[in-house]
Design a protein around this motif. Structure first.
Motif, mmCIF file in Angstrom:
data_model
loop_
_atom_site.group_PDB
_atom_site.id
_atom_site.type_symbol
_atom_site.label_atom_id
_atom_site.label_comp_id
_atom_site.label_asym_id
_atom_site.label_seq_id
_atom_site.Cartn_x
_atom_site.Cartn_y
_atom_site.Cartn_z
ATOM 1 N N UNK A 71 10.994 47.556 -23.888
ATOM 2 C CA UNK A 71 9.988 48.294 -25.178
ATOM 3 C C UNK A 71 8.603 49.322 -24.450
ATOM 4 N N UNK A 72 8.499 48.668 -23.810
ATOM 5 C CA UNK A 72 7.517 49.605 -23.225
ATOM 6 C C UNK A 72 8.037 50.861 -21.784
ATOM 7 N N UNK A 73 8.877 50.538 -21.552
ATOM 8 C CA UNK A 73 9.651 51.170 -20.105
ATOM 9 C C UNK A 73 10.781 52.358 -20.842
ATOM 10 N N UNK A 74 10.646 52.301 -22.275
ATOM 11 C CA UNK A 74 11.831 52.862 -22.898
ATOM 12 C C UNK A 74 10.279 54.704 -23.359
ATOM 13 N N UNK A 75 10.604 55.869 -23.408
ATOM 14 C CA UNK A 75 10.027 56.763 -23.596
ATOM 15 C C UNK A 75 10.966 57.590 -23.999
ATOM 16 N N UNK A 76 10.301 58.133 -25.831
ATOM 17 C CA UNK A 76 11.936 59.174 -26.030
ATOM 18 C C UNK A 76 10.192 60.455 -26.338
ATOM 19 N N UNK A 77 11.731 61.191 -26.791
ATOM 20 C CA UNK A 77 11.095 62.996 -27.415
ATOM 21 C C UNK A 77 10.283 62.701 -29.322
ATOM 22 N N UNK A 78 9.385 62.573 -29.770
ATOM 23 C CA UNK A 78 9.496 62.321 -30.741
ATOM 24 C C UNK A 78 10.355 63.288 -31.748
ATOM 25 N N UNK A 79 10.665 64.583 -31.205
ATOM 26 C CA UNK A 79 11.093 65.409 -31.405
ATOM 27 C C UNK A 79 12.827 65.016 -31.994
ATOM 28 N N UNK A 80 13.245 63.760 -31.840
ATOM 29 C CA UNK A 80 13.901 63.332 -31.365
ATOM 30 C C UNK A 80 14.576 62.744 -32.110
ATOM 31 N N UNK A 133 8.489 54.150 -26.445
ATOM 32 C CA UNK A 133 7.632 54.747 -27.299
ATOM 33 C C UNK A 133 7.687 56.284 -26.888
ATOM 34 N N UNK A 134 7.113 56.981 -28.253
ATOM 35 C CA UNK A 134 7.046 58.350 -28.785
ATOM 36 C C UNK A 134 6.159 58.837 -27.535
ATOM 37 N N UNK A 135 6.497 60.529 -26.642
ATOM 38 C CA UNK A 135 5.537 60.424 -25.484
ATOM 39 C C UNK A 135 4.612 61.070 -26.344
ATOM 40 N N UNK A 147 8.256 54.261 -16.053
ATOM 41 C CA UNK A 147 9.521 53.879 -17.348
ATOM 42 C C UNK A 147 10.927 53.897 -16.866
ATOM 43 N N UNK A 148 11.470 53.509 -17.296
ATOM 44 C CA UNK A 148 12.800 52.819 -17.057
ATOM 45 C C UNK A 148 14.305 53.710 -17.558
ATOM 46 N N UNK A 149 14.067 54.466 -18.820
ATOM 47 C CA UNK A 149 14.040 55.387 -19.002
ATOM 48 C C UNK A 149 13.709 56.222 -20.093
ATOM 49 N N UNK A 150 13.984 57.748 -20.079
ATOM 50 C CA UNK A 150 13.795 58.949 -20.356
ATOM 51 C C UNK A 150 14.911 58.992 -21.698
#
Lengths: 182, 467
Positions: free
Chosen positions: A41-50, A62-64, A79-82
């Motif tokens: 989970x800690x390696x995945x960062x996403x755009x909050x707006x999405x 995590x929300x960027x 991070x592994x995933x954006x």
């Protein structure tokens, strides 16, 4: 939903080395990602707006915008995933058009090992001409932010024309299309 | 550093032609690009129309460079970019160095750009103590080897994977591997660190839109994205003719360019940059400088015919398809731009006398003209440049005498008839070894017929009557 266009988008994105999954409701997004990648989970960062657009669905990761400005680059490098959204998909070339914003800075689609775009079926355009016309019309005389067109993972053929995927940018690129034709 | 100059084309070409290994590598690489191009061009039914449109749009800009430069400058400035104009190559390098110096850095990251090759920017910056790190894999390879690009979109096309394996082993001190994936991984790891530490990034520009001030950069590796997004300062270097009237023209050129260059429908990334970090662009560099180089282009744009070479969008397709390029490779041309387009622009942009051999580096077969996505009449340009070279009196006295004699013979049927017979007789005496310097050492002189074609026809008519 224009099935022909979506089919073209999928096959052309695959030609460019990316993957595409079409789902009927956002509920299965986390499962799709978990099925493909075993990131923590800690390696995945996403755009909050999405995530906001997904309604009740909470994305793993995590929300960027919750990461302090000064720590963002470091987090993204590790991070592994954006996960980002997009402003449109282009069927003709299998392309996702991204527009820079506070919750979707370019680094989010650039630094992590994998980049996933979450899009909707009504964001599909046949050609780049149509996509750009829509974007420029939307902004009118206001200043355009920077736009990035992404077609597959980063790649090179600089050594004997042999295709190698994953050079300086993401090694994997995928698009999840949520069908909201109903 | 391998140093070539266009004046040594003939000797460079001789060496290259005799290097069977080099020829095989070039054939393989150009062949791969051509096959892929064929596949994706086939998908566009109105390809010919698009080429025509591309041609006309490029013409529109080149015919009115000052106006488009002013319009682009204004738009870019209102986007918060700092626009510099450099009349000469040395002005441009000075501007770039000054920007870097103000940041007090010892190194910069750089993505692929032919204009910076034209400026010899790396050399100049290194002389001033600034290390330039090339980040495109092909450019990284040739920078390690201390060479120059041999193709405008595939700079290391002349190197085999074994060549690169040995180079990495020696320069990067890694165990020998000739696996392209492993080699790429090594480059990724090394360069990632450089990107993250860089304060200044330098890039080229593929297209600059006059109406929105957008600069567009096309690439596959994401190194240009890293160079233009991560550092505090981004310097984009472009020549003045890179401008397009409108952002709405981009789709056309994004259809023409990637397909022509590598046969991709679209490159992995297209960055349309609309300004530095601001309320509109929450990320990216604090400063974005654009250096617009004239470097003789405005002068060239005034020439009624030669201005066409400024329509070029640098796809490299004319190189891939050229039988001469395929045989000698890019270095033989001794110019920043090789292949047919290189042979066209090098003499007009950098000096006819120095580059006078280049317009002859063509069989005039016209394949380059047919493949050019913006319909530059490349092979006719090569022919016109040959005229110019003769008019300027660069040809030897013997060649002039030979051509005058040839003209004199060709203008009269009886003289031609006589010359044919004389040639046939001479060939008999010399036992087919009629010496023709510059010709017969490589090829056999064609056999001269005993009777001319006219004579044969006449003979048939007399024998069988005319019908």
């Amino acid at each position: 939903m224009n099935t022909d266009l979506l089919e073209m988008f999928t096959s052309r994105l695959e030609d460019a080395g990316g993957w595409c999954r079409i789902i009927s409701s956002p509920g299965s997004i986390n499962d799709i990602i978990r099925g493909k990648y075993s990131y923590e989970k800690k390696d995945m960062i996403y755009a909050g707006s999405v995530e906001k657009q997904l309604g009740d669905v909470e994305l793993d990761g995590i929300d960027i915008t919750t990461i302090h400005q000064n720590d963002r680059r470091k987090s993204l490098v590790n991070a592994k995933l954006g996960i980002t959204g997009c402003a449109g998909l282009i069927a003709e070339t299998g392309t996702a058009g991204l527009i820079t914003s506070v919750s979707e800075p370019r680094e989010l689609s650039l630094l992590p090992e994998t980049h996933i775009v979450i899009a909707y079926s009504d964001q599909l355009f046949a050609t780049l001409d149509e996509f750009l016309a829509k974007v420029t019309a939307e902004y009118g005389d206001a200043q355009l932010p920077s736009i990035t067109l992404v077609t597959g993972p980063s790649r090179t053929a600089d050594i004997e024309k042999k295709l190698v995927v994953g050079v300086h940018g993401p090694v994997e690129f995928g698009v999840v299309v949520i069908d909201r034709s109903e | 550093m391998i140093e070539f100059s266009a004046s040594q084309f003939k000797s460079n070409a001789r060496t290259a032609v005799n290097d069977a290994g080099l020829r095989a590598k070039i054939k393989k690489a150009t062949g791969t690009s051509l096959t892929k191009r064929q596949e994706t061009v086939k998908e566009i039914p109105d390809w010919e129309e698009l080429r025509e449109k591309g041609h006309l749009l490029r013409k529109k800009v080149v015919d009115d460079l000052d106006r488009y430069q002013a319009a682009f400058t204004e738009s870019a400035q209102s986007n918060g970019m700092v626009v510099h104009y450099a009349e000469t190559h040395s002005d441009a390098t000075k501007i770039i160095y000054d920007i870097i110096r103000r940041q007090s850095v010892r190194s910069v990251v750089k993505s692929k750009s032919m204009i910076t090759e034209e400026l010899r920017l790396n050399e100049m910056l290194e002389e001033n103590g600034v290390r330039v790190i090339e980040t495109d894999l092909g450019e990284y390879i040739i920078q390690l080897a201390g060479e120059t690009p041999s193709h405008i979109t595939a700079p290391a096309l002349h190197k085999s994977k074994e060549d690169i394996a040995r180079l990495f082993q020696e320069k990067l001190h890694i165990p020998y591997t000739d696996d392209p994936e492993e080699l790429t991984k090594v480059a990724r790891e090394r360069l990632r660190k450089e990107f993250l530490n860089a304060k200044v990034g330098i890039s080229g520009v593929n297209f600059a839109c006059a109406d929105t001030g957008t600069i567009t950069i096309i690439e596959n590796e994401a190194n240009a994205r890293l160079c233009t997004v991560l550092p505090d300062v981004h310097i984009a270097v472009m020549s003045v003719e890179k401008i397009l009237p409108s952002i709405n023209d981009l789709p056309l050129f994004l259809k023409l360019l990637p397909r022509s260059a590598t046969g991709q429908r679209m490159t992995s990334y297209v960055s349309m940059i609309n300004g530095p970090r601001s309320q509109y662009n929450p990320d990216g560099p604090r400063q974005l400088h654009i250096v617009i180089l004239d470097g003789g282009r405005k002068q060239l744009a005034k020439h009624p015919a030669w201005k066409e070479s400024l329509y070029c969008i640098r796809c490299g397709a004319c190189m891939n398809i050229c039988p001469v390029y395929q045989s000698v490779g890019g270095h033989a041309y001794g110019s920043v731009y090789p292949g047919p387009i290189g042979s066209v622009i090098t003499p007009t942009l950098f000096g006819m006398q120095e580059a006078q051999d280049l317009p002859y580096a063509s069989s005039l077969c016209g394949a380059c003209t047919d493949i050019c996505p913006v319909k530059i009449d490349l092979h006719h340009h090569l022919l016109w440049e040959r005229h110019d070279i003769v008019d300027r009196g660069y040809k030897s006295f013997t060649e002039k005498i030979a051509m005058t004699l040839w003209r004199w013979v060709m203008l009269s049927p009886s003289r031609l008839e006589f010359a044919g017979r004389a040639g046939w007789l001479l060939q008999k005496i010399f036992a087919k070894k009629l010496p023709a310097p510059g010709w017969t050492p490589q090829r056999r002189f064609p056999k001269i017929a005993r009777k001319s074609f006219r004579k044969l026809i006449q003979h048939d008519k007399d024998e069988y009557g005319s019908s």
